[in-house]
Motif scaffolding. Structure first.
Motif, PDB file in Angstrom:
ATOM      1  N   SER A 154       0.839  -1.196   0.000  1.00 45.17           N
ATOM      2  CA  SER A 154       0.000   0.000   0.000  1.00 45.17           C
ATOM      3  C   SER A 154       0.870   1.239   0.000  1.00 45.17           C
ATOM      4  O   SER A 154       2.080   1.172   0.251  1.00 45.17           O
ATOM      5  N   SER A 155       0.245   2.379  -0.278  1.00 43.12           N
ATOM      6  CA  SER A 155       0.955   3.662  -0.257  1.00 43.12           C
ATOM      7  C   SER A 155      -0.057   4.778  -0.068  1.00 43.12           C
ATOM      8  O   SER A 155      -1.271   4.582  -0.223  1.00 43.12           O
ATOM      9  N   ILE A 156       0.447   5.967   0.290  1.00 42.71           N
ATOM     10  CA  ILE A 156      -0.384   7.161   0.439  1.00 42.71           C
ATOM     11  C   ILE A 156       0.270   8.273  -0.384  1.00 42.71           C
ATOM     12  O   ILE A 156       1.500   8.310  -0.512  1.00 42.71           O
ATOM     13  N   ASP A 157      -0.533   9.154  -0.966  1.00 40.88           N
ATOM     14  CA  ASP A 157      -0.003  10.109  -1.945  1.00 40.88           C
ATOM     15  C   ASP A 157       0.403  11.452  -1.351  1.00 40.88           C
ATOM     16  O   ASP A 157       0.624  12.416  -2.104  1.00 40.88           O
ATOM     17  N   ILE A 158       0.499  11.550  -0.020  1.00 40.14           N
ATOM     18  CA  ILE A 158       1.014  12.770   0.608  1.00 40.14           C
ATOM     19  C   ILE A 158       2.071  12.375   1.623  1.00 40.14           C
ATOM     20  O   ILE A 158       2.128  11.217   2.058  1.00 40.14           O
ATOM     21  N   THR A 210      -9.534  22.499   0.539  1.00 38.60           N
ATOM     22  CA  THR A 210      -9.684  21.040   0.504  1.00 38.60           C
ATOM     23  C   THR A 210      -8.374  20.399   0.052  1.00 38.60           C
ATOM     24  O   THR A 210      -7.792  20.811  -0.961  1.00 38.60           O
ATOM     25  N   LEU A 211      -7.939  19.379   0.800  1.00 39.07           N
ATOM     26  CA  LEU A 211      -6.767  18.584   0.419  1.00 39.07           C
ATOM     27  C   LEU A 211      -7.240  17.138   0.218  1.00 39.07           C
ATOM     28  O   LEU A 211      -7.711  16.493   1.149  1.00 39.07           O
ATOM     29  N   THR A 212      -7.139  16.649  -1.021  1.00 40.44           N
ATOM     30  CA  THR A 212      -7.575  15.283  -1.337  1.00 40.44           C
ATOM     31  C   THR A 212      -6.437  14.305  -1.066  1.00 40.44           C
ATOM     32  O   THR A 212      -5.327  14.471  -1.587  1.00 40.44           O
ATOM     33  N   VAL A 213      -6.726  13.275  -0.245  1.00 34.94           N
ATOM     34  CA  VAL A 213      -5.728  12.271   0.139  1.00 34.94           C
ATOM     35  C   VAL A 213      -6.209  10.911  -0.349  1.00 34.94           C
ATOM     36  O   VAL A 213      -7.373  10.549  -0.147  1.00 34.94           O
ATOM     37  N   THR A 214      -5.306  10.151  -0.988  1.00 37.16           N
ATOM     38  CA  THR A 214      -5.672   8.839  -1.540  1.00 37.16           C
ATOM     39  C   THR A 214      -4.674   7.785  -1.097  1.00 37.16           C
ATOM     40  O   THR A 214      -3.456   8.016  -1.130  1.00 37.16           O
ATOM     41  N   ASN A 264     -14.062   5.111   1.922  1.00 34.30           N
ATOM     42  CA  ASN A 264     -13.420   4.888   0.633  1.00 34.30           C
ATOM     43  C   ASN A 264     -11.917   5.086   0.751  1.00 34.30           C
ATOM     44  O   ASN A 264     -11.407   5.545   1.782  1.00 34.30           O
ATOM     45  N   ASN A 265     -11.198   4.764  -0.331  1.00 32.94           N
ATOM     46  CA  ASN A 265      -9.743   4.910  -0.282  1.00 32.94           C
ATOM     47  C   ASN A 265      -9.300   6.356  -0.537  1.00 32.94           C
ATOM     48  O   ASN A 265      -8.109   6.653  -0.496  1.00 32.94           O
ATOM     49  N   TYR A 279     -11.753   0.604   4.577  1.00 35.66           N
ATOM     50  CA  TYR A 279     -10.993   1.822   4.873  1.00 35.66           C
ATOM     51  C   TYR A 279     -11.637   2.579   6.026  1.00 35.66           C
ATOM     52  O   TYR A 279     -12.861   2.643   6.136  1.00 35.66           O
ATOM     53  N   GLU A 280     -10.783   3.159   6.873  1.00 33.78           N
ATOM     54  CA  GLU A 280     -11.221   4.026   7.965  1.00 33.78           C
ATOM     55  C   GLU A 280     -10.334   5.263   7.995  1.00 33.78           C
ATOM     56  O   GLU A 280      -9.115   5.177   7.771  1.00 33.78           O
ATOM     57  N   TRP A 281     -10.953   6.392   8.281  1.00 31.24           N
ATOM     58  CA  TRP A 281     -10.225   7.654   8.386  1.00 31.24           C
ATOM     59  C   TRP A 281     -10.515   8.276   9.755  1.00 31.24           C
ATOM     60  O   TRP A 281     -11.651   8.252  10.228  1.00 31.24           O
TER      61      TRP A 281
END
Length: 480
Positions: free
Chosen positions: A310-314, A328-332, A356-357, A342-344
């Motif tokens: 897995s990875s995160i884009d920030i 707004t900052l979109t994180v995927t 969602n992812n 998924y949990e945030w």
């Protein structure tokens, strides 16, 4: 002389007749079983007592005796003795238990009477074993392979006590053992008897507790033994299998038995990994070099910990992510998890409905993204990141920054009165008098590019000129 001879003859005839009558009084017992395969949970057998009832006196007792394993009654064992006068009907069944150290294929029983004194001949021969241990057990430390050098041998032994709940049959001195070599998946040949086996031929071997024709669950695991020349190969076993679920803990990798060992991962030597076993919960190609004595061998296993990627884009914490002017900052997050969930979280509180992812963050704070693999190997991964305002309201103009990527004082952040939208001119000058940065729309982002540290902790000078021509001047020290 003649009279003495006649008397002697009469005596001999009477003795012969007496023996014939005695033998006919008690007949061989009738077995009510074909084999005595006893165990701690069952040890009960019946035979019928057969005799000439008219010749038995009221005070008579019947005694049931057991021979040795060859059917010999030289030193019989008494299994049963009736009360005086208790048995008066021929064919009466009596019940007995076999001794707990019994083992053999040709035991017999016989019956004796006490009044008159008479002994039957032995019964039909029968196998008899007391299965004091009747569960699978381990050999070779449960390692499925073994290797020996050319011209040498490999010793297979029954583990005592072994690992875990192994019920070693060596705990029971009365037991004997038979070793076998597989000839096919369903057939095998007897090799030898004993608690160990010296192997000098390649093959797959196992051992069973010797319970003869009695069926039993007292058998060992299989061990495949091979011959190695220097530089040959062997095998590595994984205690949790391969692939295995890393969330269950560490798996133990075990090499073949040898004199010394060195383990590697992905071709790199693992420092201090010099034992026969190595524990890990990570995927990778693991190999081991084993010195056997006069030769050596190696083995390799491509271990799959069943972990998803897995990875995160920030950037993750402690690096700070700035909230854009859009608010707004979109994180995927991306992953290879099976049936993922998924949990945030924001400031340790679950964000309801964020399943969602991708998540659109509109608030500053400490975030956590959790990815769960819910099928197969149950496991999870989490990412921590922080979001702060692009233009935080700081009270003072800082004179120290440390652009080292730790998320703290990485850029020169000044009060909101001088940033983008205020038409304030920002000028930064090096200690050599060179203008290195100038803008009327400052984004709290200097240094925009990495600075060339020719000096230790270089000093820069700033000039801030507002739209109303008010000026502030000072210095900025940059530390690594």
């Amino acid at each position: 002389m003649r009279n003495f001879t006649i008397i002697n003859i009469v005596v001999v005839v009477l003795l012969l007749l007496s023996g014939h009558i005695s033998a006919q009084i008690v007949h061989p017992p009738g077995l009510q079983f074909s084999a005595a395969c006893a165990s701690p949970s069952f040890n009960s057998y019946n035979v019928s007592v057969n005799f000439e009832a008219a010749l038995i006196n009221p005070s008579n007792q019947f005694v049931l005796e057991l021979s040795n394993e060859t059917g010999d009654f030289s030193t019989p064992i008494v299994l049963f003795t009736s009360a005086a006068g208790a048995i008066t009907v021929s064919g009466t069944l009596i019940n007995f238990s076999v001794p707990t150290d019994i083992a053999g294929e040709a035991f017999k029983v016989r019956v004796k009477s006490t009044d008159p004194v008479a002994t039957s001949s032995g019964s039909i021969a029968f196998p008899a074993y007391y299965k004091i241990q009747d569960t699978p057990f381990t050999i070779n430390d449960l390692n499925s392979t073994g290797v020996y050098c050319s011209g040498g041998s490999y010793l297979l032994t029954i583990d005592n006590p072994g690992t875990g709940d192994n019920d070693s049959p060596l705990q029971y001195p009365s037991l004997t053992f038979n070793w076998f070599k597989e000839t096919s998946p369903t057939t095998s040949d007897f090799v030898a008897s004993g608690a160990s086996l010296e192997v000098s031929e390649p093959g797959t071997y196992f051992v069973e507790t010797n319970y003869g024709t009695c069926s039993s669950n007292s058998f060992s695991n299989r061990v495949t033994v091979s011959q190695a020349s220097s530089g040959g190969t062997s095998n590595i076993s994984s205690s949790l299998g391969n692939p295995f679920c890393s969330s269950q803990g560490l798996t133990t990798l075990t090499a073949t038995s040898g004199a010394s060992y060195q383990w590697f991962k992905d071709g790199n030597e693992i420092i201090d990994a010099i034992n026969r076993t190595y524990e890990t919960n990570e995927s990778g190609v693991y190999s081991v070099n084993v010195t056997l004595g006069s030769c050596s061998t190696s083995a390799s296993i491509d271990l799959d910990a069943n972990q998803f990627t897995s990875s995160i884009d920030i950037p993750e914490a402690p690096v700070m992510n700035l909230l854009p002017a859009s608010g707004t900052l979109t994180v995927t997050v991306t992953d290879t998890a099976t049936n993922p969930e998924y949990e945030w979280y924001l400031n340790e509180t679950l964000i309801t409905g964020a399943i969602n992812n991708t998540y659109e963050a509109t608030q500053v704070g400490r975030y956590k993204a959790v990815i769960k693999q819910t099928a197969g190997c149950i496991s999870s991964k989490e990412y921590l990141f922080e979001i702060q305002e692009t233009f935080p309201d700081v009270p003072n103009i800082p004179n120290l920054i440390s652009p080292n990527g730790d998320g703290i004082n990485d850029t020169w952040v000044i009060p909101q009165a001088y940033i983008s939208g205020t038409n304030t001119k920002i000028t930064l000058i090096s200690s050599q008098g060179e203008i290195v940065f100038q803008t009327n729309d400052y984004q709290n982002n200097w240094p925009v590019e990495a600075l060339d540290f020719k000096d230790v902790n270089p000093v820069y000078y700033y000039i801030i000129t507002t739209e109303t021509q008010q000026t502030k001047k000072g210095s900025i020290t940059v530390i690594k």
